[in-house]
Enzyme design. Sequence first.
Site, PDB file in Angstrom:
ATOM      1  N   GLY A 192       0.848  -1.193   0.000  1.00 27.99           N
ATOM      2  CA  GLY A 192       0.000   0.000   0.000  1.00 27.99           C
ATOM      3  C   GLY A 192       0.877   1.234   0.000  1.00 27.99           C
ATOM      4  N   GLN A 213       2.878   9.977   1.185  1.00 26.03           N
ATOM      5  CA  GLN A 213       4.157   9.288   1.428  1.00 26.03           C
ATOM      6  C   GLN A 213       5.174   9.594   0.330  1.00 26.03           C
ATOM      7  OE1 GLN A 213       2.276   5.200   2.172  1.00 26.03           O
ATOM      8  NE2 GLN A 213       4.177   5.084   3.328  1.00 26.03           N
ATOM      9  N   HIS A 223      -4.776   1.493   7.229  1.00 25.67           N
ATOM     10  CA  HIS A 223      -3.404   1.997   7.377  1.00 25.67           C
ATOM     11  C   HIS A 223      -3.169   3.174   6.413  1.00 25.67           C
ATOM     12  CE1 HIS A 223       1.106   1.228   7.880  1.00 25.67           C
ATOM     13  NE2 HIS A 223       1.061   2.016   6.814  1.00 25.67           N
ATOM     14  N   HIS A 279      -2.664   7.393   6.906  1.00 29.52           N
ATOM     15  CA  HIS A 279      -1.601   8.238   6.335  1.00 29.52           C
ATOM     16  C   HIS A 279      -2.178   9.576   5.864  1.00 29.52           C
ATOM     17  CE1 HIS A 279       2.170   6.111   6.313  1.00 29.52           C
ATOM     18  NE2 HIS A 279       1.650   5.022   5.781  1.00 29.52           N
TER      19      HIS A 279
END
Length: 153
Positions: free
Chosen positions: A47, A52, A132, A136
């Site tokens: 993922g 990110q 998850h 983020h």
Amino acid sequence: MLLKILIKGDPFLQKKINNIVENVKDLEIQKLILDMKETMEFNNGIGLAANQVGKNYRLFVLEFNKLFKVFINPEIKDVSKEEVEMEEGCLSVPGIFGIVKRPKRVLIKALNEKNEKIEYWADEMEARIIQHELDHLNGILFLDRAKSLYKII
Ligand code: ZN
């Protein structure tokens, strides 16, 4: 094109991303999706969220059961009462793993890369990745939720 993954400590990872994607068909967005896929696969990730790789969009990608999926402007509409503990790691937190308790199933609503509405109950590993990655986009790392952490050298 491979993108640079931001590492824990970078303030951008702790910032909530409020910028929704207005036009999924925009070339910049389509290119970003391809680059995120390439970057995730190159790093053996399952993922990856746009922030990110330093991009200010509410968008993440995942790979589950050999299927690549894109979630644009994602929202979790509901979660199961049942919770499960699973090990998590993160491309932005290299070498660290931890046990995190989360709902077993989530009702995810988003747009895909073709600008189609998707809404379904995700289960098990896919539900885990979705939670998850959505974390983020809200500036939360799994470290913030983990009950135990360990380092693998
Ligand atoms: Zn992560």
